[in-house]
Design a protein around this motif. Structure first.
Motif, PDB file in Angstrom:
ATOM      1  N   PHE A 127       6.986  -7.122  -5.938  1.00 64.07           N
ATOM      2  CA  PHE A 127       7.881  -5.975  -5.902  1.00 64.07           C
ATOM      3  C   PHE A 127       7.091  -4.747  -5.482  1.00 64.07           C
ATOM      4  O   PHE A 127       5.859  -4.728  -5.552  1.00 64.07           O
ATOM      5  CB  PHE A 127       8.588  -5.762  -7.254  1.00 64.07           C
ATOM      6  CG  PHE A 127       7.679  -5.484  -8.413  1.00 64.07           C
ATOM      7  CD1 PHE A 127       7.436  -4.178  -8.835  1.00 64.07           C
ATOM      8  CD2 PHE A 127       7.069  -6.524  -9.113  1.00 64.07           C
ATOM      9  CE1 PHE A 127       6.607  -3.920  -9.915  1.00 64.07           C
ATOM     10  CE2 PHE A 127       6.250  -6.279 -10.195  1.00 64.07           C
ATOM     11  CZ  PHE A 127       6.014  -4.966 -10.599  1.00 64.07           C
ATOM     12  N   THR A 128       7.808  -3.746  -5.030  1.00 62.34           N
ATOM     13  CA  THR A 128       7.184  -2.512  -4.557  1.00 62.34           C
ATOM     14  C   THR A 128       7.800  -1.332  -5.288  1.00 62.34           C
ATOM     15  O   THR A 128       9.016  -1.219  -5.395  1.00 62.34           O
ATOM     16  CB  THR A 128       7.401  -2.353  -3.033  1.00 62.34           C
ATOM     17  OG1 THR A 128       6.861  -3.503  -2.373  1.00 62.34           O
ATOM     18  CG2 THR A 128       6.716  -1.105  -2.517  1.00 62.34           C
ATOM     19  N   LYS A 168      17.130   2.024  -7.092  1.00 63.61           N
ATOM     20  CA  LYS A 168      18.206   1.029  -7.084  1.00 63.61           C
ATOM     21  C   LYS A 168      18.590   0.584  -8.491  1.00 63.61           C
ATOM     22  O   LYS A 168      19.506  -0.195  -8.657  1.00 63.61           O
ATOM     23  CB  LYS A 168      17.847  -0.161  -6.197  1.00 63.61           C
ATOM     24  CG  LYS A 168      16.718  -1.033  -6.657  1.00 63.61           C
ATOM     25  CD  LYS A 168      16.516  -2.170  -5.656  1.00 63.61           C
ATOM     26  CE  LYS A 168      15.494  -3.177  -6.121  1.00 63.61           C
ATOM     27  NZ  LYS A 168      15.352  -4.262  -5.173  1.00 63.61           N
ATOM     28  N   ASN A 169      17.874   1.089  -9.524  1.00 64.55           N
ATOM     29  CA  ASN A 169      18.268   0.863 -10.911  1.00 64.55           C
ATOM     30  C   ASN A 169      17.789   2.054 -11.740  1.00 64.55           C
ATOM     31  O   ASN A 169      17.258   3.020 -11.195  1.00 64.55           O
ATOM     32  CB  ASN A 169      17.745  -0.480 -11.438  1.00 64.55           C
ATOM     33  CG  ASN A 169      16.230  -0.566 -11.445  1.00 64.55           C
ATOM     34  OD1 ASN A 169      15.522   0.434 -11.516  1.00 64.55           O
ATOM     35  ND2 ASN A 169      15.717  -1.777 -11.367  1.00 64.55           N
ATOM     36  N   LEU A 193      11.998   1.538  -8.275  1.00 62.17           N
ATOM     37  CA  LEU A 193      12.279   0.489  -7.300  1.00 62.17           C
ATOM     38  C   LEU A 193      13.327   1.050  -6.350  1.00 62.17           C
ATOM     39  O   LEU A 193      14.323   1.631  -6.792  1.00 62.17           O
ATOM     40  CB  LEU A 193      12.830  -0.761  -7.979  1.00 62.17           C
ATOM     41  CG  LEU A 193      11.885  -1.521  -8.888  1.00 62.17           C
ATOM     42  CD1 LEU A 193      12.609  -2.691  -9.537  1.00 62.17           C
ATOM     43  CD2 LEU A 193      10.671  -2.015  -8.139  1.00 62.17           C
ATOM     44  N   THR A 194      13.109   0.895  -5.053  1.00 62.22           N
ATOM     45  CA  THR A 194      14.043   1.462  -4.093  1.00 62.22           C
ATOM     46  C   THR A 194      13.990   0.713  -2.770  1.00 62.22           C
ATOM     47  O   THR A 194      13.012   0.035  -2.476  1.00 62.22           O
ATOM     48  CB  THR A 194      13.747   2.964  -3.850  1.00 62.22           C
ATOM     49  OG1 THR A 194      14.721   3.498  -2.978  1.00 62.22           O
ATOM     50  CG2 THR A 194      12.376   3.174  -3.245  1.00 62.22           C
ATOM     51  N   GLU A 195      15.048   0.865  -1.996  1.00 62.47           N
ATOM     52  CA  GLU A 195      15.087   0.353  -0.628  1.00 62.47           C
ATOM     53  C   GLU A 195      14.813   1.479   0.360  1.00 62.47           C
ATOM     54  O   GLU A 195      14.664   1.258   1.548  1.00 62.47           O
ATOM     55  CB  GLU A 195      16.463  -0.260  -0.327  1.00 62.47           C
ATOM     56  CG  GLU A 195      16.886  -1.367  -1.288  1.00 62.47           C
ATOM     57  CD  GLU A 195      15.981  -2.587  -1.242  1.00 62.47           C
ATOM     58  OE1 GLU A 195      15.469  -2.911  -0.159  1.00 62.47           O
ATOM     59  OE2 GLU A 195      15.777  -3.193  -2.303  1.00 62.47           O
ATOM     60  N   VAL A 196      14.780   2.719  -0.140  1.00 65.57           N
ATOM     61  CA  VAL A 196      14.606   3.902   0.700  1.00 65.57           C
ATOM     62  C   VAL A 196      13.154   3.993   1.153  1.00 65.57           C
ATOM     63  O   VAL A 196      12.234   3.789   0.367  1.00 65.57           O
ATOM     64  CB  VAL A 196      14.985   5.181  -0.091  1.00 65.57           C
ATOM     65  CG1 VAL A 196      14.695   6.422   0.712  1.00 65.57           C
ATOM     66  CG2 VAL A 196      16.440   5.120  -0.508  1.00 65.57           C
ATOM     67  N   VAL A 197      12.959   4.307   2.411  1.00 63.54           N
ATOM     68  CA  VAL A 197      11.624   4.558   2.934  1.00 63.54           C
ATOM     69  C   VAL A 197      11.404   6.064   2.890  1.00 63.54           C
ATOM     70  O   VAL A 197      12.136   6.819   3.520  1.00 63.54           O
ATOM     71  CB  VAL A 197      11.473   4.027   4.380  1.00 63.54           C
ATOM     72  CG1 VAL A 197      10.102   4.347   4.918  1.00 63.54           C
ATOM     73  CG2 VAL A 197      11.747   2.536   4.416  1.00 63.54           C
ATOM     74  N   LEU A 203       3.878   3.778  -1.516  1.00 64.24           N
ATOM     75  CA  LEU A 203       4.444   2.462  -1.805  1.00 64.24           C
ATOM     76  C   LEU A 203       3.361   1.642  -2.495  1.00 64.24           C
ATOM     77  O   LEU A 203       2.294   1.415  -1.927  1.00 64.24           O
ATOM     78  CB  LEU A 203       4.902   1.773  -0.519  1.00 64.24           C
ATOM     79  CG  LEU A 203       6.100   2.409   0.161  1.00 64.24           C
ATOM     80  CD1 LEU A 203       6.371   1.731   1.500  1.00 64.24           C
ATOM     81  CD2 LEU A 203       7.330   2.332  -0.730  1.00 64.24           C
ATOM     82  N   GLN A 215       2.292  -1.821  -4.067  1.00 60.33           N
ATOM     83  CA  GLN A 215       2.627  -3.237  -3.986  1.00 60.33           C
ATOM     84  C   GLN A 215       2.132  -3.987  -5.228  1.00 60.33           C
ATOM     85  O   GLN A 215       0.971  -3.854  -5.610  1.00 60.33           O
ATOM     86  CB  GLN A 215       1.960  -3.869  -2.758  1.00 60.33           C
ATOM     87  CG  GLN A 215       2.279  -3.185  -1.451  1.00 60.33           C
ATOM     88  CD  GLN A 215       3.700  -3.442  -0.998  1.00 60.33           C
ATOM     89  OE1 GLN A 215       4.258  -4.507  -1.259  1.00 60.33           O
ATOM     90  NE2 GLN A 215       4.296  -2.473  -0.344  1.00 60.33           N
TER      91      GLN A 215
END
Length: 160
Positions: A12-13, A56-57, A78-82, A89, A91
């Motif tokens: 996860f990132t 995202k949460n 935690l996100t999908e956004v860049v 980021l 890792q």
């Protein structure tokens, strides 16, 4: 005392905003003050809220990572956004993690308790696994019954 578990986690990132901890690594009082000052700053200037808007949460990650001989400390999600600088980021590899659960009156007390349990009790006494470095995180997961609850996740390897 069995106050932990070992769990397999997918990679996860975490998207984080951080600071360098400049106190001596043995000066826990000074380190904790630097962390407290960092949290106060990002809460007051809106940085934490902007970070949470990308999440995202509802989890808030506190990440410790050594980079180029510097002790780094991050608040993350935690996100999908860049996102661009000054975000990083971070890792986390797929693999086995030491997981310690807890709950306390505040996030600060929870963080101190989980880290103390992990690095002061569990890891020094572990015979079957070891922490070999890399980022570790405390995950603030929410509140219930007036207490903040969460977990510490530390990547570990089996000892042979």
């Amino acid at each position: 005392m069995q106050n932990y578990s070992l769990e397999e986690k997918d990679s996860f990132t975490v998207l984080g905003i951080g600071t360098e901890i400049k106190s001596d690594y043995k000066d826990f009082k000074a380190i904790n003050q630097e962390k407290k000052d960092f949290w106060l700053k990002i809460q007051q200037d809106g940085t934490l809220e902007r970070l949470q808007d990308m999440a995202k949460n509802d989890y808030i990650f506190t990440v410790h990572e050594a980079i180029n001989n510097k002790m780094m400390y991050y608040a993350g999600v935690l996100t999908e956004v860049v996102a661009s600088e000054p975000h990083r980021l971070i890792q986390f590899p797929k693999g086995e993690y030491l997981v310690i659960k807890g709950e306390e009156k505040t996030a600060e007390v929870l963080s101190t308790k989980l880290a103390g349990t992990a690095f002061g009790q569990v890891l020094p006494e572990a015979k079957d696994f070891a922490y070999v470095g890399g980022p570790n995180t405390i995950v603030e997961m929410g509140q219930r019954d007036g207490l903040v609850y969460g977990e510490m996740w530390i990547p570990v390897v089996k000892k042979s």
